[in-house]
Design a protein around this motif. Structure first.
Motif, PDB file in Angstrom:
ATOM      1  N   TYR A 184       0.886  -1.111   0.101  1.00  0.00           N
ATOM      2  CA  TYR A 184       0.052  -0.059  -0.161  1.00  0.00           C
ATOM      3  C   TYR A 184       0.786   1.200  -0.014  1.00  0.00           C
ATOM      4  CZ  TYR A 184      -4.248  -2.416   0.892  1.00  0.00           C
ATOM      5  OH  TYR A 184      -5.528  -3.392   0.762  1.00  0.00           O
ATOM      6  N   PRO A 185       0.366   2.420  -0.255  1.00  0.00           N
ATOM      7  CA  PRO A 185       1.076   3.756  -0.049  1.00  0.00           C
ATOM      8  C   PRO A 185       1.859   3.715   1.061  1.00  0.00           C
ATOM      9  CG  PRO A 185      -0.869   4.055  -1.546  1.00  0.00           C
ATOM     10  CD  PRO A 185      -0.948   2.628  -0.956  1.00  0.00           C
ATOM     11  N   GLU A 229      -1.386   4.467 -11.139  1.00  0.00           N
ATOM     12  CA  GLU A 229      -0.680   5.469 -10.427  1.00  0.00           C
ATOM     13  C   GLU A 229      -0.431   5.272  -8.992  1.00  0.00           C
ATOM     14  OE1 GLU A 229      -2.625   9.733  -9.372  1.00  0.00           O
ATOM     15  OE2 GLU A 229      -2.315   9.608 -11.683  1.00  0.00           O
ATOM     16  N   LYS A 230      -1.305   4.373  -8.101  1.00  0.00           N
ATOM     17  CA  LYS A 230      -1.131   4.168  -7.032  1.00  0.00           C
ATOM     18  C   LYS A 230      -0.056   2.817  -6.639  1.00  0.00           C
ATOM     19  CE  LYS A 230      -4.517   1.734  -4.959  1.00  0.00           C
ATOM     20  NZ  LYS A 230      -5.516   1.313  -4.314  1.00  0.00           N
ATOM     21  N   ASN A 231      -0.088   2.002  -7.772  1.00  0.00           N
ATOM     22  CA  ASN A 231       0.884   0.765  -7.674  1.00  0.00           C
ATOM     23  C   ASN A 231       2.024   0.531  -8.509  1.00  0.00           C
ATOM     24  OD1 ASN A 231      -0.781  -0.216  -5.206  1.00  0.00           O
ATOM     25  ND2 ASN A 231      -1.937  -1.272  -6.525  1.00  0.00           N
TER      26      ASN A 231
END
Length: 175
Positions: free
Chosen positions: A34-35, A154-156
């Motif tokens: 996760y971020p 974008e997140k991963n």
């Protein structure tokens, strides 16, 4: 809502689940894909979001409880997620790291998969994860899913999507 397996009960979250859930979702190792790990505010939001999902959809992530001890060890359930621009039903899961490699995540995910196909009209269920999350895609594979997509996220950076269709699930149930 309660789903039972050989070793687990899955039930709706309450705010009484905050402490054990915080222990899981604030852990750096558990949340490394996760971020960042969740803080107290994000864990409260997570519980509230799932309670809202129960009312809106009739499902969400459910608390995973060991039958033998009554300990809440994680969550597993269905949420509607944006997977490469589509809102799709996703089976998600988090299990406390002290219970990793015991098949509990796969046991919970299979029970959720069966519940979803028996209680919803979805023809396909998904799980998606960061490309580096080997444990998560191993659980998806153990749940009868196949990799159907790899996409920039974008997140991963890159995400993988795994899926199982109703027809594939029906064939699994017959074998």
């Amino acid at each position: 809502m309660i789903i039972e397996t050989e070793r687990l009960k899955l039930r709706e979250y309450t705010f009484d689940d905050f402490d054990p859930l915080y222990e899981i979702l604030s852990d750096e190792e558990t949340m490394k894909h996760y971020p960042k790990p969740f803080d107290e505010e994000k864990v409260r939001w997570w519980i509230q979001w799932n309670i809202e999902n129960y009312a809106k959809y009739g499902f969400g992530l459910w608390a995973v409880v060991l039958k033998e001890t009554g300990e809440m060890i994680g969550d597993c359930g269905i949420t509607i997620q944006n997977i490469d621009g589509e809102l799709l039903p996703e089976i998600g899961y988090h299990i406390h790291k002290k219970y990793w490699r015991k098949g509990l995540g796969s046991e919970a995910a299979r029970a959720v998969r069966d519940w979803a196909f028996e209680n919803t009209k979805y023809d396909c269920l998904y799980s998606y994860m960061k490309y580096t999350n080997i444990a998560s895609y191993s659980t998806a594979i153990a749940n009868g899913m196949k990799k159907v997509k790899e996409y920039p996220d974008e997140k991963n950076t890159v995400s993988y999507a795994y899926a199982i269709t109703r027809r594939e699930w029906e064939a699994l149930k017959k074998s």
